[in-house]
Design a protein around this motif. Structure first.
Motif, PDB file in Angstrom:
ATOM      1  N   LYS B  44     -10.971 -10.829  18.515  1.00  0.00           N
ATOM      2  CA  LYS B  44     -12.467 -10.745  17.809  1.00  0.00           C
ATOM      3  C   LYS B  44     -12.938  -9.164  17.179  1.00  0.00           C
ATOM      4  O   LYS B  44     -13.961  -8.970  17.306  1.00  0.00           O
ATOM      5  CB  LYS B  44     -13.449 -11.064  18.760  1.00  0.00           C
ATOM      6  CG  LYS B  44     -13.076 -12.762  18.934  1.00  0.00           C
ATOM      7  CD  LYS B  44     -14.347 -13.283  19.790  1.00  0.00           C
ATOM      8  CE  LYS B  44     -13.910 -14.584  20.216  1.00  0.00           C
ATOM      9  NZ  LYS B  44     -14.862 -15.200  21.319  1.00  0.00           N
ATOM     10  N   LEU B  45     -11.751  -8.716  16.448  1.00  0.00           N
ATOM     11  CA  LEU B  45     -12.182  -7.152  15.823  1.00  0.00           C
ATOM     12  C   LEU B  45     -13.113  -7.555  14.592  1.00  0.00           C
ATOM     13  O   LEU B  45     -12.707  -8.519  13.866  1.00  0.00           O
ATOM     14  CB  LEU B  45     -11.100  -6.508  15.602  1.00  0.00           C
ATOM     15  CG  LEU B  45     -10.462  -5.561  16.690  1.00  0.00           C
ATOM     16  CD1 LEU B  45      -9.134  -5.336  16.378  1.00  0.00           C
ATOM     17  CD2 LEU B  45     -11.355  -5.031  17.522  1.00  0.00           C
ATOM     18  N   ASP B  46     -13.962  -6.773  14.129  1.00  0.00           N
ATOM     19  CA  ASP B  46     -14.958  -6.891  13.148  1.00  0.00           C
ATOM     20  C   ASP B  46     -14.185  -5.916  12.106  1.00  0.00           C
ATOM     21  O   ASP B  46     -14.448  -5.893  10.912  1.00  0.00           O
ATOM     22  CB  ASP B  46     -16.285  -6.543  13.362  1.00  0.00           C
ATOM     23  CG  ASP B  46     -17.113  -7.271  14.217  1.00  0.00           C
ATOM     24  OD1 ASP B  46     -16.923  -8.668  14.123  1.00  0.00           O
ATOM     25  OD2 ASP B  46     -17.616  -7.037  15.452  1.00  0.00           O
ATOM     26  N   PHE B  47     -13.202  -4.836  12.651  1.00  0.00           N
ATOM     27  CA  PHE B  47     -12.892  -3.804  11.779  1.00  0.00           C
ATOM     28  C   PHE B  47     -11.852  -2.979  12.317  1.00  0.00           C
ATOM     29  O   PHE B  47     -11.778  -2.594  13.521  1.00  0.00           O
ATOM     30  CB  PHE B  47     -14.196  -2.739  11.580  1.00  0.00           C
ATOM     31  CG  PHE B  47     -14.127  -1.769  10.475  1.00  0.00           C
ATOM     32  CD1 PHE B  47     -14.595  -2.006   9.122  1.00  0.00           C
ATOM     33  CD2 PHE B  47     -13.341  -0.552  10.611  1.00  0.00           C
ATOM     34  CE1 PHE B  47     -14.515  -0.893   8.200  1.00  0.00           C
ATOM     35  CE2 PHE B  47     -13.384   0.402   9.809  1.00  0.00           C
ATOM     36  CZ  PHE B  47     -14.021   0.099   8.415  1.00  0.00           C
ATOM     37  N   ILE B  48     -10.851  -2.639  11.460  1.00  0.00           N
ATOM     38  CA  ILE B  48      -9.854  -2.012  11.947  1.00  0.00           C
ATOM     39  C   ILE B  48      -9.652  -0.795  11.165  1.00  0.00           C
ATOM     40  O   ILE B  48      -9.449  -0.794   9.817  1.00  0.00           O
ATOM     41  CB  ILE B  48      -8.549  -2.767  11.886  1.00  0.00           C
ATOM     42  CG1 ILE B  48      -8.523  -3.863  12.672  1.00  0.00           C
ATOM     43  CG2 ILE B  48      -7.192  -1.809  12.474  1.00  0.00           C
ATOM     44  CD1 ILE B  48      -7.200  -4.830  12.438  1.00  0.00           C
ATOM     45  N   ALA B  49      -9.571   0.544  11.687  1.00  0.00           N
ATOM     46  CA  ALA B  49      -9.364   1.816  10.971  1.00  0.00           C
ATOM     47  C   ALA B  49      -7.854   2.381  11.341  1.00  0.00           C
ATOM     48  O   ALA B  49      -7.514   2.709  12.736  1.00  0.00           O
ATOM     49  CB  ALA B  49     -10.303   2.754  11.155  1.00  0.00           C
ATOM     50  N   LEU B  50      -7.073   2.643  10.299  1.00  0.00           N
ATOM     51  CA  LEU B  50      -5.997   3.686  10.454  1.00  0.00           C
ATOM     52  C   LEU B  50      -6.082   5.030  10.095  1.00  0.00           C
ATOM     53  O   LEU B  50      -6.670   5.175   9.023  1.00  0.00           O
ATOM     54  CB  LEU B  50      -4.730   3.124   9.532  1.00  0.00           C
ATOM     55  CG  LEU B  50      -4.557   1.607   9.821  1.00  0.00           C
ATOM     56  CD1 LEU B  50      -3.428   1.375   8.541  1.00  0.00           C
ATOM     57  CD2 LEU B  50      -4.084   1.225  11.027  1.00  0.00           C
ATOM     58  N   PRO B  51      -6.042   5.971  10.929  1.00  0.00           N
ATOM     59  CA  PRO B  51      -6.452   7.506  10.781  1.00  0.00           C
ATOM     60  C   PRO B  51      -5.733   8.450  10.003  1.00  0.00           C
ATOM     61  O   PRO B  51      -4.570   7.864   9.863  1.00  0.00           O
ATOM     62  CB  PRO B  51      -6.908   7.826  12.028  1.00  0.00           C
ATOM     63  CG  PRO B  51      -5.971   7.203  12.702  1.00  0.00           C
ATOM     64  CD  PRO B  51      -5.605   5.737  12.198  1.00  0.00           C
ATOM     65  N   GLY B  52      -6.130   9.606   9.732  1.00  0.00           N
ATOM     66  CA  GLY B  52      -5.404  10.419   9.029  1.00  0.00           C
ATOM     67  C   GLY B  52      -4.422  11.072  10.069  1.00  0.00           C
ATOM     68  O   GLY B  52      -4.475  10.863  11.155  1.00  0.00           O
ATOM     69  N   GLY B  53      -3.563  11.910   9.706  1.00  0.00           N
ATOM     70  CA  GLY B  53      -2.872  12.751  10.617  1.00  0.00           C
ATOM     71  C   GLY B  53      -1.231  12.829   9.851  1.00  0.00           C
ATOM     72  O   GLY B  53      -0.870  12.651   8.641  1.00  0.00           O
ATOM     73  N   PHE B  54      -0.458  12.920  10.598  1.00  0.00           N
ATOM     74  CA  PHE B  54       0.996  13.007  10.391  1.00  0.00           C
ATOM     75  C   PHE B  54       2.020  12.355  11.173  1.00  0.00           C
ATOM     76  O   PHE B  54       2.801  12.680  12.166  1.00  0.00           O
ATOM     77  CB  PHE B  54       1.307  14.576  10.374  1.00  0.00           C
ATOM     78  CG  PHE B  54       0.598  15.333   9.344  1.00  0.00           C
ATOM     79  CD1 PHE B  54       0.990  15.489   8.109  1.00  0.00           C
ATOM     80  CD2 PHE B  54      -0.759  15.879   9.856  1.00  0.00           C
ATOM     81  CE1 PHE B  54       0.153  16.155   7.414  1.00  0.00           C
ATOM     82  CE2 PHE B  54      -1.675  16.813   9.173  1.00  0.00           C
ATOM     83  CZ  PHE B  54      -0.627  16.878   7.612  1.00  0.00           C
ATOM     84  N   SER B  55       1.475  10.814  11.136  1.00  0.00           N
ATOM     85  CA  SER B  55       2.396  10.045  12.088  1.00  0.00           C
ATOM     86  C   SER B  55       3.753  10.273  12.091  1.00  0.00           C
ATOM     87  O   SER B  55       4.253  10.305  10.706  1.00  0.00           O
ATOM     88  CB  SER B  55       1.963   8.436  11.850  1.00  0.00           C
ATOM     89  OG  SER B  55       2.208   8.269  10.685  1.00  0.00           O
ATOM     90  N   TYR B  56       4.375  10.432  13.288  1.00  0.00           N
ATOM     91  CA  TYR B  56       6.014  10.548  13.272  1.00  0.00           C
ATOM     92  C   TYR B  56       6.387  11.663  12.499  1.00  0.00           C
ATOM     93  O   TYR B  56       7.503  11.725  12.008  1.00  0.00           O
ATOM     94  CB  TYR B  56       6.710   9.297  12.729  1.00  0.00           C
ATOM     95  CG  TYR B  56       6.371   8.049  13.785  1.00  0.00           C
ATOM     96  CD1 TYR B  56       7.016   7.699  14.862  1.00  0.00           C
ATOM     97  CD2 TYR B  56       5.278   7.155  13.471  1.00  0.00           C
ATOM     98  CE1 TYR B  56       6.863   6.506  15.664  1.00  0.00           C
ATOM     99  CE2 TYR B  56       4.749   5.909  14.145  1.00  0.00           C
ATOM    100  CZ  TYR B  56       5.769   5.768  15.416  1.00  0.00           C
ATOM    101  OH  TYR B  56       5.403   4.784  16.221  1.00  0.00           O
ATOM    102  N   GLY B  57       5.590  12.732  12.415  1.00  0.00           N
ATOM    103  CA  GLY B  57       5.775  14.006  11.692  1.00  0.00           C
ATOM    104  C   GLY B  57       6.214  13.789  10.122  1.00  0.00           C
ATOM    105  O   GLY B  57       6.807  14.706   9.709  1.00  0.00           O
ATOM    106  N   ASP B  58       5.713  12.730   9.815  1.00  0.00           N
ATOM    107  CA  ASP B  58       6.219  12.369   8.377  1.00  0.00           C
ATOM    108  C   ASP B  58       7.659  12.162   8.070  1.00  0.00           C
ATOM    109  O   ASP B  58       8.104  12.347   7.055  1.00  0.00           O
ATOM    110  CB  ASP B  58       5.508  13.446   7.303  1.00  0.00           C
ATOM    111  CG  ASP B  58       3.961  13.417   7.023  1.00  0.00           C
ATOM    112  OD1 ASP B  58       3.394  12.393   7.293  1.00  0.00           O
ATOM    113  OD2 ASP B  58       3.414  14.361   6.589  1.00  0.00           O
TER     114      ASP B  58
END
Lengths: 79, 225
Positions: B44-58
């Motif tokens: 029952k999520l109202d909102f999902i956020a994918l944040p900034g960064g360097f996931s898996y070192g790009d």
């Protein structure tokens, strides 16, 4: 089986990295370089019975981004 | 009714805490924190956020690995059910790599990492995320990225423009993006990807609060829905 996957930017997609390399080659005094495009070489060592279709899917699902890149699969002769 | 949001953290995410803070401040309830290796999202999520960064070192391409991590299957399914998804910076890269948004984010045309506040034009103020802005309004939001150069073929760009899916456009030369596109929506309007960081423009101490409007509209739009 050794397989080389050559990933390159599609024609028409701006390649800032290639442009910077081009600029640097000219700065080093090499004349007559018309264009530079930089890509990636991914070396795979896969089971000998890996199908062409599987290799193709590896490229399409992960190794290349089909929006901006082309790929070429090169199977190397095993010595 | 409390607002149930989730912030996804990938290995190498570095704006997840800022995103969580922004959502907590604006909504009054702390987001749930979800790890990339989780197979399921909280219910029952109202909102999902994918944040900034360097996931898996790009590695391979920015966002490429994160887009194929276990949690993204659940995020894609939730987005397809209509749950709002916001992807900022690396989150935008993850959204394009996962196919939730079209196009790709390439190395900045200048080859430089760009870290400054930029002026943006709000192109579409009809979405859940942008409804609090005036159409054509100029807002100021920080960018901090190396791979923010939005690319799509001409047909895709025409379609995005024609369907009103360009949410934000740079008002100054930034990263070489096609048609100066800074943020786009999916066809249904419940997925927004943008390179600028609205979560870094929440409090006056940040230097500006233009990002707060986005979260306020998303939170209140949902609570009233």
């Amino acid at each position: 089986m050794k397989v080389h996957i050559h990933v390159s930017l599609k024609p028409g997609v701006l390649d800032p990295q290639g442009r910077a390399i081009h600029h640097e080659l000219e700065a080093l005094g090499f004349a007559g370089v018309n264009d530079v495009r930089a890509g990636k070489l991914i070396e795979l060592d896969v089971a000998d019975d890996t199908s062409d279709d599987d290799l193709d899917q590896m490229c399409r699902k992960l190794l290349a981004n089909m929006v901006i890149e082309n790929y070429r699969i090169e199977k190397l002769e095993t010595a | 009714m409390s607002f149930r949001s989730a912030v996804i953290t990938f290995p190498g995410s570095n704006c997840d805490r800022d995103m969580a803070e922004a959502l907590a401040k604006v909504s009054g309830s702390a987001p749930l924190r979800v790890w990339h290796g989780d197979a399921e999202l909280p219910e029952k999520l109202d909102f999902i956020a994918l944040p900034g960064g360097f996931s898996y070192g790009d590695y391979l391409r920015s966002g490429a690995m994160a887009a194929r991590s276990p949690i993204m299957k659940a995020v894609i399914a939730a987005a397809e059910r209509g749950v709002p998804v916001l992807g900022v910076c690396n989150g935008f890269q993850v959204l394009t790599e996962s196919g939730l948004l079209p196009g790709a984010l390439m190395r900045n045309a200048s080859q430089n990492f760009i870290c400054r506040t930029v002026a943006l034009k709000v192109e579409n103020n009809q979405s859940l995320f942008t409804g609090g802005y005036e159409a054509g309004e100029t807002i100021h939001i920080p960018v901090a990225h190396h791979d923010g150069n939005f690319f799509a073929d001409e047909d895709t760009l025409d379609r995005l423009e024609g369907e009103g899916r360009v949410a934000f456009r740079y008002l100054e030369s930034c990263n070489g993006s096609r048609r100066d596109i800074a943020g786009i929506l999916n066809q249904a309007g419940n997925v927004l990807g943008m390179m600028p960081h609205p979560e870094r423009a929440i409090e006056p101490e940040h230097g500006g609060t233009d990002g707060r409007t986005l979260f306020e509209n998303a939170v209140h739009g949902l609570v009233h829905a």
